[in-house]
Scaffold this motif. Structure first.
Motif, PDB file in Angstrom:
ATOM      1  N   PHE A  43       0.590  -1.326   0.566  1.00 22.89           N
ATOM      2  CA  PHE A  43       0.332  -0.474   0.149  1.00 22.89           C
ATOM      3  C   PHE A  43       0.466   1.413   0.177  1.00 22.89           C
ATOM      4  CE2 PHE A  43      -2.930   3.220   1.651  1.00 22.89           C
ATOM      5  CZ  PHE A  43      -4.302   3.115   0.842  1.00 22.89           C
ATOM      6  N   THR A  46       2.197   1.751  -3.630  1.00 19.63           N
ATOM      7  CA  THR A  46       1.292   2.182  -4.647  1.00 19.63           C
ATOM      8  C   THR A  46       1.109   3.420  -4.509  1.00 19.63           C
ATOM      9  OG1 THR A  46       0.202   0.102  -4.872  1.00 19.63           O
ATOM     10  CG2 THR A  46      -1.133   1.986  -5.223  1.00 19.63           C
ATOM     11  N   TYR A  47       0.848   3.484  -3.470  1.00 16.83           N
ATOM     12  CA  TYR A  47       0.129   5.450  -3.064  1.00 16.83           C
ATOM     13  C   TYR A  47       1.271   6.759  -2.815  1.00 16.83           C
ATOM     14  CZ  TYR A  47      -4.418   3.288  -3.743  1.00 16.83           C
ATOM     15  OH  TYR A  47      -5.261   2.118  -3.632  1.00 16.83           O
ATOM     16  N   ASP A  49       3.025   8.849  -4.222  1.00 11.99           N
ATOM     17  CA  ASP A  49       2.726   9.757  -3.886  1.00 11.99           C
ATOM     18  C   ASP A  49       1.451  10.558  -2.960  1.00 11.99           C
ATOM     19  OD1 ASP A  49       0.557   8.124  -5.508  1.00 11.99           O
ATOM     20  OD2 ASP A  49       0.104   9.542  -6.598  1.00 11.99           O
ATOM     21  N   LEU A  50       0.713   9.811  -3.353  1.00 12.66           N
ATOM     22  CA  LEU A  50      -0.596  10.588  -1.386  1.00 12.66           C
ATOM     23  C   LEU A  50       0.055  11.045  -0.387  1.00 12.66           C
ATOM     24  CD1 LEU A  50      -3.766   8.847  -2.899  1.00 12.66           C
ATOM     25  CD2 LEU A  50      -2.308  11.398  -4.073  1.00 12.66           C
ATOM     26  N   TYR A  56      -2.953  15.207   0.589  1.00  9.15           N
ATOM     27  CA  TYR A  56      -3.323  14.165   0.717  1.00  9.15           C
ATOM     28  C   TYR A  56      -2.741  12.818   1.688  1.00  9.15           C
ATOM     29  CZ  TYR A  56      -6.573  14.847  -3.519  1.00  9.15           C
ATOM     30  OH  TYR A  56      -7.258  15.712  -3.763  1.00  9.15           O
ATOM     31  N   ALA A  60      -3.934   9.450   2.993  1.00 13.17           N
ATOM     32  CA  ALA A  60      -3.079   7.858   2.901  1.00 13.17           C
ATOM     33  C   ALA A  60      -2.927   7.282   3.958  1.00 13.17           C
ATOM     34  CB  ALA A  60      -2.080   8.505   1.674  1.00 13.17           C
ATOM     35  N   PHE A 205      -8.837  11.478  -3.859  1.00 10.81           N
ATOM     36  CA  PHE A 205      -8.448  10.531  -2.868  1.00 10.81           C
ATOM     37  C   PHE A 205      -8.958   9.218  -3.482  1.00 10.81           C
ATOM     38  CE2 PHE A 205      -7.775   8.694   0.775  1.00 10.81           C
ATOM     39  CZ  PHE A 205      -6.611   8.289   0.941  1.00 10.81           C
ATOM     40  N   THR A 208      -8.965   7.525  -6.902  1.00  9.77           N
ATOM     41  CA  THR A 208      -7.287   7.345  -6.902  1.00  9.77           C
ATOM     42  C   THR A 208      -7.120   5.769  -6.089  1.00  9.77           C
ATOM     43  OG1 THR A 208      -6.551   8.879  -6.872  1.00  9.77           O
ATOM     44  CG2 THR A 208      -5.172   7.581  -6.642  1.00  9.77           C
ATOM     45  N   VAL A 209      -7.710   5.549  -5.002  1.00 10.70           N
ATOM     46  CA  VAL A 209      -8.084   4.250  -4.018  1.00 10.70           C
ATOM     47  C   VAL A 209      -8.439   3.570  -4.915  1.00 10.70           C
ATOM     48  CG1 VAL A 209      -8.108   3.286  -2.407  1.00 10.70           C
ATOM     49  CG2 VAL A 209      -7.313   5.297  -2.431  1.00 10.70           C
ATOM     50  N   ARG A 212      -7.259   2.674  -8.391  1.00 12.35           N
ATOM     51  CA  ARG A 212      -5.141   1.577  -8.143  1.00 12.35           C
ATOM     52  C   ARG A 212      -5.421   0.297  -8.078  1.00 12.35           C
ATOM     53  NH1 ARG A 212      -0.903   5.794  -6.641  1.00 12.35           N
ATOM     54  NH2 ARG A 212      -1.814   8.095  -8.525  1.00 12.35           N
ATOM     55  N   GLU A 213      -7.149   0.515  -6.624  1.00  8.92           N
ATOM     56  CA  GLU A 213      -6.355  -0.859  -6.576  1.00  8.92           C
ATOM     57  C   GLU A 213      -7.540  -1.998  -7.028  1.00  8.92           C
ATOM     58  OE1 GLU A 213      -5.577  -2.433  -2.843  1.00  8.92           O
ATOM     59  OE2 GLU A 213      -4.926  -0.469  -3.877  1.00  8.92           O
TER      60      GLU A 213
END
Length: 240
Positions: A43, A46-47, A49-50, A56, A60, A205, A208-209, A212-213
């Motif tokens: 996780f 993957t995130y 950047d957030l 964010y 996150a 936000f 995006t989740v 991507r998930e």
């Protein structure tokens, strides 16, 4: 007992049963703990950047630690199980619905984690082993349910930020919640509420989740040889 209370207890019963299975098998317990740690790492990967974003990062981190983390939530779960009638009586209906989603998310996650641990040869998890374990377990509909529940909790917290009366009511409940043994749940809700309020709108936000998930889930269950699931568009390219 209300239907919401019964559902919460049922989901917590599932969580307890999964923990009992692991407690009887030290090897399985070690592999499940490794799965949780790897998913926490995934996780964060993957995130990244957030997590580095001023706007964010806190949200996150909340998802990473409170919804997706490898932490032991036994104390919080024990609180839920002991005082579900008080929870249903004290907390506003909207909050109880969110707790129900949280409990179901927890139950689905624990079931999948146990099966993932059972599908692994050992606790040394590589991207290839993780991908193969998912394909051995299968259950893509349950993975989608897990994603949907995580988003549901996030959207509920975002909605609450537009209701100052609800936030005020939550503050007033600190004393009664602690007295009723609901301190951990109260802290989770207040932290989530404040985190989403500071974000000033959660649409980007949460979208995006979601994207991507679901992209990762599609790669995990795609009809592709594990050895060929490489590159940024494939599952192995999305794993740390």
């Amino acid at each position: 007992m209300t239907p919401e209370g019964q559902a919460i207890l049922q989901h917590l019963g599932t969580v307890f049963a999964e923990r009992q299975v692991r407690a009887r098998d030290a090897g399985l317990l070690a592999r499940v703990q490794a799965v949780k740690a790897y998913q926490h790492q995934r996780f964060a990967h993957t995130y990244a950047d957030l997590l580095a974003s001023p706007r964010y990062a806190k949200a996150a981190r909340f998802f990473l630690d409170d919804l997706y983390g490898p932490h032991d939530f036994s104390a919080r779960d024990d609180q839920f199980a002991r005082i579900v009638p008080a929870l249903v009586r004290l907390f506003p209906h909207e909050i109880v619905g969110t707790v129900r989603s949280l409990a179901e998310l927890h139950a689905v996650s624990e079931e999948l984690d146990t099966q993932m641990g059972g599908a692994l040869a050992d606790a040394a998890i590589t991207p290839e082993a993780y991908l193969q374990a998912w394909r051995t377990v299968g259950r893509p509909a349950d993975r989608e349910r897990q994603i949907a529940l995580m988003l549901s909790v996030g959207r509920a917290l975002d909605r609450y930020t537009g209701n100052p009366l609800l936030r005020h009511s939550l503050r007033l409940m600190r004393g009664p919640a602690r007295a009723a043994g609901l301190g951990a749940l109260q802290g989770f809700l207040e932290n989530g509420f404040d985190t989403f309020r500071e974000m000033r709108g959660a649409a980007f936000f949460l979208d995006t989740v979601a994207s991507r998930e679901r992209a990762l889930a599609a790669g995990l269950f795609a009809d592709t040889d594990v050895a060929g699931a490489t590159g940024p568009g494939w599952a192995l390219g999305q794993l740390p």
